[in-house]
Design a protein around this motif. Structure first.
Motif, PDB file in Angstrom:
ATOM      1  N   PHE A   1       0.857  -1.180   0.000  1.00 34.66           N
ATOM      2  CA  PHE A   1       0.000   0.000   0.000  1.00 34.66           C
ATOM      3  C   PHE A   1       0.887   1.222   0.000  1.00 34.66           C
ATOM      4  CE2 PHE A   1       0.358  -1.765   4.285  1.00 34.66           C
ATOM      5  CZ  PHE A   1       1.051  -0.751   4.933  1.00 34.66           C
ATOM      6  N   GLU A   2       0.300   2.357  -0.382  1.00 35.05           N
ATOM      7  CA  GLU A   2       1.038   3.610  -0.410  1.00 35.05           C
ATOM      8  C   GLU A   2       1.172   4.162   1.008  1.00 35.05           C
ATOM      9  OE1 GLU A   2       0.734   7.980  -2.562  1.00 35.05           O
ATOM     10  OE2 GLU A   2      -0.751   6.446  -2.982  1.00 35.05           O
ATOM     11  N   VAL A   3       2.362   4.576   1.360  1.00 39.32           N
ATOM     12  CA  VAL A   3       2.589   5.172   2.677  1.00 39.32           C
ATOM     13  C   VAL A   3       2.466   6.679   2.525  1.00 39.32           C
ATOM     14  CG1 VAL A   3       4.235   5.461   4.571  1.00 39.32           C
ATOM     15  CG2 VAL A   3       4.110   3.279   3.342  1.00 39.32           C
ATOM     16  N   LYS A   4       1.591   7.280   3.331  1.00 39.18           N
ATOM     17  CA  LYS A   4       1.323   8.709   3.246  1.00 39.18           C
ATOM     18  C   LYS A   4       1.501   9.355   4.606  1.00 39.18           C
ATOM     19  CE  LYS A   4      -2.218   8.292  -0.309  1.00 39.18           C
ATOM     20  NZ  LYS A   4      -3.588   8.638  -0.667  1.00 39.18           N
ATOM     21  N   GLN A   5       1.483  10.673   4.603  1.00 42.74           N
ATOM     22  CA  GLN A   5       1.490  11.428   5.843  1.00 42.74           C
ATOM     23  C   GLN A   5       0.220  11.106   6.620  1.00 42.74           C
ATOM     24  OE1 GLN A   5       3.701  13.572   7.196  1.00 42.74           O
ATOM     25  NE2 GLN A   5       5.169  13.386   5.535  1.00 42.74           N
ATOM     26  N   PRO A   6       0.282  11.159   7.946  1.00 48.30           N
ATOM     27  CA  PRO A   6      -0.937  10.908   8.718  1.00 48.30           C
ATOM     28  C   PRO A   6      -1.982  11.985   8.446  1.00 48.30           C
ATOM     29  CG  PRO A   6       0.831  11.679  10.134  1.00 48.30           C
ATOM     30  CD  PRO A   6       1.424  11.471   8.777  1.00 48.30           C
ATOM     31  N   ARG A   7      -3.239  11.607   8.602  1.00 48.41           N
ATOM     32  CA  ARG A   7      -4.329  12.560   8.426  1.00 48.41           C
ATOM     33  C   ARG A   7      -4.330  13.539   9.588  1.00 48.41           C
ATOM     34  NH1 ARG A   7      -9.043   8.354   6.890  1.00 48.41           N
ATOM     35  NH2 ARG A   7      -8.250   7.839   4.841  1.00 48.41           N
ATOM     36  N   TYR A   8      -4.790  14.737   9.284  1.00 44.10           N
ATOM     37  CA  TYR A   8      -4.916  15.745  10.322  1.00 44.10           C
ATOM     38  C   TYR A   8      -6.309  15.658  10.932  1.00 44.10           C
ATOM     39  CZ  TYR A   8      -0.767  17.631   8.068  1.00 44.10           C
ATOM     40  OH  TYR A   8       0.484  17.786   7.553  1.00 44.10           O
ATOM     41  N   ASN A   9      -6.451  16.218  12.126  1.00 45.57           N
ATOM     42  CA  ASN A   9      -7.790  16.245  12.727  1.00 45.57           C
ATOM     43  C   ASN A   9      -8.664  17.230  11.957  1.00 45.57           C
ATOM     44  OD1 ASN A   9      -7.419  18.897  13.752  1.00 45.57           O
ATOM     45  ND2 ASN A   9      -6.500  18.108  15.609  1.00 45.57           N
ATOM     46  N   VAL A  10      -9.946  17.202  12.215  1.00 49.66           N
ATOM     47  CA  VAL A  10     -10.915  17.986  11.452  1.00 49.66           C
ATOM     48  C   VAL A  10     -10.599  19.476  11.507  1.00 49.66           C
ATOM     49  CG1 VAL A  10     -13.349  18.634  11.301  1.00 49.66           C
ATOM     50  CG2 VAL A  10     -12.726  16.268  11.718  1.00 49.66           C
ATOM     51  N   GLU A  11     -10.256  19.970  12.682  1.00 52.37           N
ATOM     52  CA  GLU A  11      -9.969  21.401  12.830  1.00 52.37           C
ATOM     53  C   GLU A  11      -8.765  21.818  11.980  1.00 52.37           C
ATOM     54  OE1 GLU A  11      -9.052  24.661  16.378  1.00 52.37           O
ATOM     55  OE2 GLU A  11      -9.399  22.562  16.897  1.00 52.37           O
ATOM     56  N   THR A  12      -7.727  21.001  11.979  1.00 55.94           N
ATOM     57  CA  THR A  12      -6.534  21.304  11.189  1.00 55.94           C
ATOM     58  C   THR A  12      -6.845  21.221   9.700  1.00 55.94           C
ATOM     59  OG1 THR A  12      -5.118  20.481  12.954  1.00 55.94           O
ATOM     60  CG2 THR A  12      -4.128  20.654  10.764  1.00 55.94           C
ATOM     61  N   GLU A  13      -7.617  20.206   9.280  1.00 51.90           N
ATOM     62  CA  GLU A  13      -8.014  20.071   7.871  1.00 51.90           C
ATOM     63  C   GLU A  13      -8.758  21.328   7.409  1.00 51.90           C
ATOM     64  OE1 GLU A  13      -7.683  17.612   5.554  1.00 51.90           O
ATOM     65  OE2 GLU A  13      -6.843  15.977   6.750  1.00 51.90           O
ATOM     66  N   ARG A  14      -9.667  21.832   8.260  1.00 53.02           N
ATOM     67  CA  ARG A  14     -10.421  23.039   7.906  1.00 53.02           C
ATOM     68  C   ARG A  14      -9.493  24.244   7.777  1.00 53.02           C
ATOM     69  NH1 ARG A  14     -15.240  21.845  12.058  1.00 53.02           N
ATOM     70  NH2 ARG A  14     -16.400  20.379  10.761  1.00 53.02           N
ATOM     71  N   ALA A  15      -8.531  24.357   8.675  1.00 56.67           N
ATOM     72  CA  ALA A  15      -7.586  25.478   8.636  1.00 56.67           C
ATOM     73  C   ALA A  15      -6.733  25.412   7.361  1.00 56.67           C
ATOM     74  CB  ALA A  15      -6.693  25.462   9.874  1.00 56.67           C
ATOM     75  N   ILE A  16      -6.322  24.216   6.982  1.00 59.32           N
ATOM     76  CA  ILE A  16      -5.543  24.041   5.747  1.00 59.32           C
ATOM     77  C   ILE A  16      -6.386  24.441   4.541  1.00 59.32           C
ATOM     78  CG2 ILE A  16      -4.492  22.316   4.218  1.00 59.32           C
ATOM     79  CD1 ILE A  16      -3.571  20.845   6.824  1.00 59.32           C
ATOM     80  N   ASP A  17      -7.643  23.987   4.500  1.00 57.12           N
ATOM     81  CA  ASP A  17      -8.536  24.352   3.397  1.00 57.12           C
ATOM     82  C   ASP A  17      -8.743  25.859   3.337  1.00 57.12           C
ATOM     83  OD1 ASP A  17      -8.825  21.725   2.570  1.00 57.12           O
ATOM     84  OD2 ASP A  17     -10.713  21.414   3.659  1.00 57.12           O
ATOM     85  N   GLU A  18      -8.929  26.477   4.512  1.00 59.33           N
ATOM     86  CA  GLU A  18      -9.124  27.928   4.558  1.00 59.33           C
ATOM     87  C   GLU A  18      -7.887  28.650   4.022  1.00 59.33           C
ATOM     88  OE1 GLU A  18     -10.407  31.474   7.667  1.00 59.33           O
ATOM     89  OE2 GLU A  18      -9.645  29.580   8.463  1.00 59.33           O
ATOM     90  N   ALA A  19      -6.708  28.207   4.428  1.00 53.64           N
ATOM     91  CA  ALA A  19      -5.468  28.832   3.960  1.00 53.64           C
ATOM     92  C   ALA A  19      -5.327  28.683   2.445  1.00 53.64           C
ATOM     93  CB  ALA A  19      -4.269  28.217   4.671  1.00 53.64           C
TER      94      ALA A  19
END
Length: 92
Positions: free
Chosen positions: A49-67
């Motif tokens: 399987f592909e090894v990826k960075q760990p997922r961020y929590n919901v709050e961090t994901e939203r902040a990344i999307d906002e940025a």
């Protein structure tokens, strides 16, 4: 009967329980699932399987999307000339 080799490993009890539940729903024991993983690793010549960075929590994901939206100009965000100007705006 085929010869087998034992593998001993330590995992967190909660992780083991969750994995047993997942694999059980597929009709596999934990031992069978580990054997599938090992066979697929040999076939693939590495992790199956592909090894990826760990997922961020919901709050961090939203902040990344906002940025990203701010950088793309989809969201207007205030700009400040200095840190002191920013802190003054925060204090207001």
């Amino acid at each position: 009967m085929a010869k087998t080799a034992a593998i001993s490993m330590r995992v967190e009890p909660e992780l083991k329980s969750e994995a047993e539940s997942v694999f059980g729903s597929l009709g596999l024991s934990l031992t069978e699932a580990i054997n599938v993983f090992l066979h697929m690793s040999v076939i693939e010549g590495g992790l199956p399987f592909e090894v990826k960075q760990p997922r961020y929590n919901v709050e961090t994901e939203r902040a990344i999307d906002e940025a990203r939206n701010i950088m793309a100009g989809r969201i207007n965000a205030p700009a400040y000339e200095s840190a002191s100007e920013l802190f003054s705006a925060i204090d207001e």
